[in-house]
Design a protein around this motif. Structure first.
Motif, PDB file in Angstrom:
ATOM      1  N   ASP A   7     -17.714   6.371  -3.549  1.00 44.95           N
ATOM      2  CA  ASP A   7     -16.978   6.602  -4.796  1.00 44.95           C
ATOM      3  C   ASP A   7     -17.744   7.461  -5.807  1.00 44.95           C
ATOM      4  OD1 ASP A   7     -14.498   4.750  -4.378  1.00 44.95           O
ATOM      5  OD2 ASP A   7     -16.244   3.550  -3.782  1.00 44.95           O
ATOM      6  N   ASP A  20     -14.610   8.356  -0.547  1.00 45.42           N
ATOM      7  CA  ASP A  20     -14.469   8.960  -1.870  1.00 45.42           C
ATOM      8  C   ASP A  20     -15.774   9.590  -2.349  1.00 45.42           C
ATOM      9  OD1 ASP A  20     -11.852   8.237  -1.680  1.00 45.42           O
ATOM     10  OD2 ASP A  20     -11.840   6.859  -3.382  1.00 45.42           O
ATOM     11  N   ASN A  69      -9.710   7.187   0.161  1.00 48.13           N
ATOM     12  CA  ASN A  69      -8.334   7.615  -0.080  1.00 48.13           C
ATOM     13  C   ASN A  69      -8.278   8.992  -0.738  1.00 48.13           C
ATOM     14  OD1 ASN A  69      -9.497   5.786  -2.132  1.00 48.13           O
ATOM     15  ND2 ASN A  69      -7.766   6.452  -3.355  1.00 48.13           N
ATOM     16  N   HIS A  98     -13.996   1.393   3.531  1.00 44.09           N
ATOM     17  CA  HIS A  98     -13.829   1.946   2.182  1.00 44.09           C
ATOM     18  C   HIS A  98     -13.266   0.865   1.273  1.00 44.09           C
ATOM     19  CE1 HIS A  98     -13.282   4.553  -1.161  1.00 44.09           C
ATOM     20  NE2 HIS A  98     -11.970   4.413  -1.158  1.00 44.09           N
ATOM     21  N   HIS A 109     -14.339   1.566  -3.268  1.00 44.49           N
ATOM     22  CA  HIS A 109     -12.947   1.812  -3.675  1.00 44.49           C
ATOM     23  C   HIS A 109     -12.551   1.168  -4.982  1.00 44.49           C
ATOM     24  CE1 HIS A 109      -8.752   2.842  -3.457  1.00 44.49           C
ATOM     25  NE2 HIS A 109      -8.396   1.566  -3.488  1.00 44.49           N
TER      26      HIS A 109
HETATM   27 MN    MN Z   1     -11.016   4.939  -3.109  1.00 44.22          MN
END
Ligand code: MN
Length: 275
Positions: A30, A64, A108, A143, A227
């Motif tokens: 992230d 991410d 994502n 994730h 995440h």
């Molecule tokens: Mn994420």
């Protein structure tokens, strides 16, 4: 020019056994690296530029890493105004991975990082989830977005965009069109966040029962994921737990940039020096 390669579906590892000589590994997630946010990039690059003796034996990126990834051709297309930024990211990773293995699990935001992107960055792709055998134990790496079951809108969206047919169709579109679609999606996501006062504690969290089930199915005791941007350790009963990575934002007050290090002493959060 041919369409960028889709993410690999068959050559990602689903189980990884650490070589016997590994003594420590590091996890990050992230970072949401993006053009226009140079502070986080600078902290991350300094982290990658550490001399080899200061590094762990491997680096795991659990999704991410990038705020957005619309296809591996962002690294080469001169039409991409952000090309220099993405290339600088790839260059820093490749230099680091010359000496230290790097494993990448998609999040994502960057699930469209494909075979070519992995190669250019010198990274080995991991499936989500991956079981990691290290220090005589199983660790489950994810994730985390696939376990946020309460966010049903997102789960529907995820099921759609993770289909190979959807990805082929998307990647066949011109780069400018992909960039515009990604911008729209991010704006919708930002609007949803504003509706929840931009407070991560109001966003959907990892489902505890799903996390327990995933751990029990793989014989692991600890789930390590990102995440949610809510770093914590959650006991799940029966000795099971999930450990949540911090997101990074070196421009925030206070700034956030930390690594989770795992060695024989256990798990430890290591804040990074901020320039
Ligand atoms: Mn994420």
């Amino acid at each position: 020019m041919s369409a960028p390669s889709p993410p690999p579906s068959v050559d990602r590892l689903v189980q990884l056994r650490a070589p016997a000589h590994w003594q420590a590994v590091e996890f990050i997630s992230d970072l949401h690296l993006q053009p226009g946010e140079p502070k986080t990039f600078d902290v991350w690059r300094a982290f990658l530029q550490r001399p080899v003796p200061e590094r762990a034996d491997a680096l795991f990126i659990l999704g991410d890493l990038f705020e957005v990834w619309v296809g591996d051709d962002v690294l080469e297309a001169s039409a991409s105004t952000d090309q220099a930024f993405w290339r600088a990211c790839a260059e820093a990773l490749r230099h680091f991975s010359d000496k230290t293995p790097v494993y990448f699990m998609a999040g994502n935001r960057d699930f469209l990082l494909g075979t070519e992107g992995l190669r250019v960055c010198g990274m080995q792709g991991l499936s989500d989830p991956t079981t990691f055998d290290f220090l005589g134990q199983h660790w489950l790496l994810s994730h985390g977005d696939a376990l946020c079951l309460a966010d049903t809108d997102y789960m529907r969206f995820r099921a759609q965009v993770r289909q190979p047919a959807w990805q082929r169709d998307f990647l066949a579109r011109p780069l400018s069109e992909r960039t515009a679609i990604a911008r729209d999606l991010r704006e919708q996501s930002e609007a949803r966040k504003r509706n929840t006062a931009n407070d991560p504690s109001l966003w959907a969290d990892v489902d505890a029962a799903a996390a327990r089930a995933a751990l029990q199915a793989t014989g692991a005791h600890t789930l390590i994921h990102g995440h949610t941007h809510r770093p914590a350790v959650h006991a799940l009963g029966d000795g099971l737990q999930r450990v949540v990575l911090s997101d990074w934002d070196a421009a925030a007050h206070p700034p956030r940039a930390e690594v989770l290090r795992l060695d024989a002493q256990g798990l430890r959060r290591v804040p990074l020096p901020l320039s």
